[in-house]
Design a protein around this motif. Structure first.
Motif, mmCIF file in Angstrom:
data_model
loop_
_atom_site.group_PDB
_atom_site.id
_atom_site.type_symbol
_atom_site.label_atom_id
_atom_site.label_comp_id
_atom_site.label_asym_id
_atom_site.label_seq_id
_atom_site.Cartn_x
_atom_site.Cartn_y
_atom_site.Cartn_z
ATOM 1 N N LEU B 167 0.845 -1.193 0.000
ATOM 2 C CA LEU B 167 0.000 0.000 0.000
ATOM 3 C C LEU B 167 0.881 1.244 0.000
ATOM 4 N N ILE B 168 0.447 2.240 -0.743
ATOM 5 C CA ILE B 168 1.102 3.546 -0.663
ATOM 6 C C ILE B 168 0.138 4.420 0.129
ATOM 7 N N VAL B 169 0.547 4.730 1.352
ATOM 8 C CA VAL B 169 -0.381 5.357 2.295
ATOM 9 C C VAL B 169 -0.053 6.840 2.469
ATOM 10 N N PHE B 186 3.922 6.726 2.769
ATOM 11 C CA PHE B 186 4.623 5.545 3.274
ATOM 12 C C PHE B 186 4.299 4.320 2.425
ATOM 13 N N LEU B 187 5.326 3.466 2.301
ATOM 14 C CA LEU B 187 5.132 2.180 1.643
ATOM 15 C C LEU B 187 4.852 1.156 2.743
ATOM 16 N N VAL B 188 3.693 0.528 2.674
ATOM 17 C CA VAL B 188 3.302 -0.383 3.751
ATOM 18 C C VAL B 188 3.000 -1.764 3.175
ATOM 19 N N ASP B 189 3.650 -2.775 3.754
ATOM 20 C CA ASP B 189 3.398 -4.150 3.337
ATOM 21 C C ASP B 189 1.943 -4.508 3.647
ATOM 22 N N ALA B 190 1.277 -5.128 2.688
ATOM 23 C CA ALA B 190 -0.154 -5.415 2.873
ATOM 24 C C ALA B 190 -0.400 -6.442 3.975
ATOM 25 N N ASN B 191 0.652 -7.148 4.388
ATOM 26 C CA ASN B 191 0.482 -8.125 5.465
ATOM 27 C C ASN B 191 0.852 -7.574 6.830
ATOM 28 N N ALA B 192 1.149 -6.299 6.893
ATOM 29 C CA ALA B 192 1.600 -5.714 8.159
ATOM 30 C C ALA B 192 0.543 -5.899 9.255
ATOM 31 N N GLU B 193 1.024 -6.005 10.461
ATOM 32 C CA GLU B 193 0.127 -6.204 11.594
ATOM 33 C C GLU B 193 -0.658 -4.914 11.879
ATOM 34 N N GLY B 194 -1.928 -5.051 12.205
ATOM 35 C CA GLY B 194 -2.748 -3.887 12.529
ATOM 36 C C GLY B 194 -3.541 -3.356 11.344
ATOM 37 N N ALA B 222 10.504 3.204 5.078
ATOM 38 C CA ALA B 222 9.224 3.050 4.392
ATOM 39 C C ALA B 222 8.721 4.387 3.855
ATOM 40 N N LEU B 223 9.369 5.465 4.304
ATOM 41 C CA LEU B 223 8.971 6.801 3.861
ATOM 42 C C LEU B 223 9.223 6.951 2.351
ATOM 43 N N LEU B 224 8.188 7.381 1.625
ATOM 44 C CA LEU B 224 8.321 7.597 0.172
ATOM 45 C C LEU B 224 8.331 9.101 -0.056
ATOM 46 N N GLY B 225 9.478 9.636 -0.431
ATOM 47 C CA GLY B 225 9.599 11.081 -0.600
ATOM 48 C C GLY B 225 9.942 11.745 0.714
ATOM 49 N N GLU B 226 9.766 13.086 0.727
ATOM 50 C CA GLU B 226 10.184 13.844 1.897
ATOM 51 C C GLU B 226 9.148 13.834 3.011
ATOM 52 N N LYS B 227 9.615 13.812 4.232
ATOM 53 C CA LYS B 227 8.717 13.860 5.378
ATOM 54 C C LYS B 227 8.085 15.255 5.477
#
Lengths: 409, 382
Positions: B167-169, B186-194, B222-227
């Motif tokens: 997921l790109i969140v 953020f790049l988030v694994d689709a299997n991440a907990e929660g 996991a940050l995609l681009g600048e914070k």
């Protein structure tokens, strides 16, 4: 590619030297150059500019140099257009000879006719008018009844035309006449040229809802035109007439284009940007305070953008030498409707100041706007009504069955 | 700016047209709907699309792509729109790959883009939180924790959310809920907990989902681009996606219009073809004109994306112009599609219903016409 680049450099240098400074500003209505025997040059620079451009044939850049045209190919013409636009150069010459008659004369005229008329169009020496509509023949143009009878070496012409733009200022007329009354209406029409100073021609200006106008009624009473002035074959004028209408539509669709470029001129009104005007009259600084008007202006501008891209695409798609086609009806129709929308929105933008007719209390631009708004109502009538354009699209482009085919036989 | 297709683009368009007609007609989507397919797309067709190179169309060669530009991806989307192909093309190739290519660091691009080209990675953009598109109104938070961030909040209308691997969140790392400042991706694994991902069955039979984030922890990288400064980049990715979806809409509306014309030329009433009625002819002629304008808008916008000199501000104007116009015209054409077919247009057996259903979803996706008219006005200073 190399030669195109060279052409650009050469053209840029030539324009730099030859385009007078005052010709590098947006055109104003009073200074449009129409040419002709009684040509008027409200700005003396425009006469110099015309002479120089005509000498190169660049008033008609794509026409063959044999007849005084520029002889440029498609790419060179685009480059010339870009270079002219770059310095905001005014058109050196505006005429119905360039936009309507010339292209069909080149296609259908004989060598002698081209030799006689084309160079004079290029140089702006003869001003033409269009004898098409008649009191009884508007949308049903082919029902026209102005009569031409052969008598010796001349045609004797009797009848009348209406909506003849600038008939009172033109030197010559290209005219549709009936040469056979006993055949189906499309098969008895001929296309003929004659001098407006001929004996038996009279003109009368027409007053419009917007005030005085270039339109005239034109009457022919035993007018003699040499038989050699007939263009194409006898009784086959309808083909030429339709072709010319395509060129006319392409010209008129330009109204919509200039509506899209409201910020940098193109229309005669000096009131330019729609949104800027609306904000100015409301005293808004950052955002137009009327949300409905703001949305309508955005919608208009989006349509105008998409229309401008469509006109460009249509030019890119048409191959060199190939004139406008049935899509000219689409461009004509859409462009005219856009221009009408633009004026209605402009009127809303200005409010009661846009409703003055004459005298005190309004500035010149406001008074001009009122007249232009009214005049714009004709955009979807002249050059074939919007309804006729939609008929043409349905039949020629979409291939839908023609319910009028029986009526036309 | 070229408004006509190049020879290469035309060849690609012809081959895409041929592929969609042969392998992925509307009946495929109908089958997926009727069988309540779990995945929501046909794996076999998607594999063939990957073999054709469609997943790497706009990705630079340096990352395993084919560098065909958005003009290339655009003609493919136009053709898939004609037969309503349901595939990861939009969520993964148009949106996901663009986000990674535009905003990612070198390592992220090196790892992720070749996987997209090879069909090994599916992505979904988790952006919207409300019933209408508003990309700066983000309440989902990403709070700094040891070694990374913790995400909390909920997302809706996430295309392909339930099948994506990643997921790109879009989340808020600082600032007020409707501020453009403080947004990060953020790049988030689709299997991440929660993570709680619930598929939603939408009217267009394509994939969408609602997603909840409850203390979903991601690493620093996991940050995609600048914070905090993610909005600008996000908006430029969205503009590309808006133009891409418009290309798909262009294809769909052309298919509807073709069907209308065909019907007008074969249906007889009162003893004549109904296409000879002026009341219908003029509506058809007006639709034709509007579709021609749409075609020009899409071509101009795609060409703008591939021109190196186009500024982000110019692309924004092109994107809003195009999405507003296409949304409006697809609305018109899909409605006329039903009306001009008469009773048959209302039957499920006839395909036209799939198009009006797709129309409304595509109209809303990444901003409807009123969103984009408002944005267009703002971008033009009024």
């Amino acid at each position: 590619m190399q030669s195109q680049q060279a052409f650009r450099i050469e053209t840029r240098a030539w324009l730099e030297q030859n385009c007078p400074k005052s010709m590098r500003t947006s055109m104003v209505q009073e200074e449009v150059v129409w040419g002709g025997r009684n040509a008027e040059f409200a700005n003396p620079d425009s006469e110099i500019w015309l002479q120089r451009m005509a000498e190169k044939g660049w008033t008609c850049p794509t026409w063959p140099s044999e007849y005084g045209g520029g002889g440029l190919d498609k790419d060179q013409t685009i480059v010339l257009g870009e270079e002219l636009a770059r310095i905001n150069a005014r058109p050196a010459l505006t005429s119905f000879g360039i936009s309507m008659l010339g292209p069909v004369l080149l296609e259908y005229g004989n060598h002698q006719q081209k030799q006689e008329h084309i160079p004079k169009i290029v140089r702006g020496e003869i001003r033409w008018c269009q004898g098409y509509s008649e009191p009884g023949s508007g949308s049903d143009l082919a029902s026209l009844s102005t009569k031409a009878e052969l008598q010796g070496d001349n045609y004797l012409i009797n009848g009348s035309k209406v909506w003849t733009s600038y008939a009172d200022k033109a030197d010559w007329i290209f005219c549709l006449v009936r040469t056979d009354f006993d055949v189906p209406k499309h098969s008895g029409i001929s296309f003929i040229l004659f001098d407006m100073t001929s004996v038996g021609i009279s003109t009368k200006p027409i007053q419009l809802i917007s005030g005085s106008s270039p339109f005239c009624e034109t009457f022919f009473d035993d007018v003699k035109a040499p038989a050699s002035n007939l263009v194409g074959r006898l009784n086959e004028g309808w083909t030429i007439a339709k072709r010319l209408l395509q060129h006319e539509r392409t010209m008129i669709s330009g109204f919509g284009l200039s509506a899209g470029q409201s910020d940098n001129g193109g229309t005669t009104s000096t009131i330019s940007s729609l949104e800027g005007t609306a904000m100015h009259y409301r005293g808004d600084s950052k955002k137009l305070s009327d949300p409905v008007l703001r949305d309508q202006i955005a919608r208009f501008k989006i349509d105008a953008d998409a229309f401008a891209h469509t006109s460009k695409r249509s030019i890119e798609e048409s191959k060199q030498g190939q004139g406008p086609n049935a899509t000219s009806s689409m461009l004509k129709n859409y462009g005219c409707e856009l221009n009408k929308r633009r004026y209605e929105l402009m009127l809303q933008a200005i409010g009661s100041q846009g409703l003055g007719w004459e005298g005190e209390g309004f500035n010149d631009e406001e008074l001009q706007l009122t007249r232009e708004w009214l005049r714009s109502k004709a955009n979807s009538i002249e050059g074939g009504t919007s309804e006729v354009q939609l008929n043409i699209i349905a039949k020629r482009v979409l291939g839908l069955p023609d319910i009028l085919s029986l009526a036309q036989k | 700016m070229a408004l006509v297709l190049s020879e290469e683009q035309q060849l690609l368009k012809d081959s895409a047209k041929n592929f969609c007609e042969q392998n992925a007609p509307v009946s495929v989507l109908r089958g997926l709907r009727d069988s309540k397919d779990e995945q929501g797309y046909d794996q076999g067709i998607w594999s063939q699309m990957i073999e054709l190179g469609w997943a790497g169309m706009a990705i630079p060669e340096a990352y395993g792509g084919f560098d065909f530009g958005y003009g290339g991806l655009g003609v493919v989307l136009e053709e898939t729109g004609k037969t309503l192909v349901s595939s990861p093309l939009i969520p993964t190739v148009l949106v996901g790959a663009t986000a990674i290519a535009q905003l990612g660091n070198e390592a992220q691009k090196q790892v992720l883009l070749p996987k997209i080209v090879a069909g090994e990675l599916l992505t979904a953009l988790a952006l919207d939180e409300h019933t209408s598109h508003n990309p700066s109104k983000i309440a989902t938070t990403a709070t700094k924790v040891d070694g990374g961030y913790s995400l909390n909040g909920s997302k809706t209308f996430v295309l392909d959310g339930h099948i994506a691997n990643m997921l790109i969140v879009v989340a808020r790392t600082s600032g007020e809920t409707d501020s453009e400042q403080g947004i990060s991706l953020f790049l988030v694994d689709a299997n991440a907990e929660g993570l709680n991902i619930a598929r939603t069955i939408m009217v267009d039979s394509r994939n969408s989902s609602n997603i909840q984030f409850k203390n979903v922890v991601v690493a620093e990288d996991a940050l995609l681009g600048e914070k905090d400064q993610g909005f600008n980049g996000l908006d430029s990715v969205l503009d590309i996606a808006r133009i891409g979806i418009a290309a798909e809409m262009l294809g769909s509306m052309q298919a509807v219009f073709e069907s209308i014309l065909e019907f007008l030329k074969q249906r007889e009433q009162f003893g004549v073809l109904i296409g000879s009625f002026q009341g219908l002819q003029h509506r058809a002629a007006e639709m034709y004109s509007e579709i021609e304008l749409c075609k020009s808008a899409v071509r101009a916008a795609l060409a703008g994306l591939d021109e190196p000199d186009t500024t982000q501000a110019e692309i924004a104007v092109l994107a809003s112009m195009t999405k507003a116009k296409l949304s409006e015209v697809f609305f018109l054409v899909s409605n006329e599609g039903i009306q001009m077919h008469g009773g048959i247009g209302m039957t499920d057996e006839f395909d036209i219903g799939f198009f009006i259903k797709r129309a409304r979803v595509a109209q809303q996706f990444l901003g409807d016409s009123s969103f984009h008219r408002d944005r267009y006005a703002t971008l033009n200073g009024f």
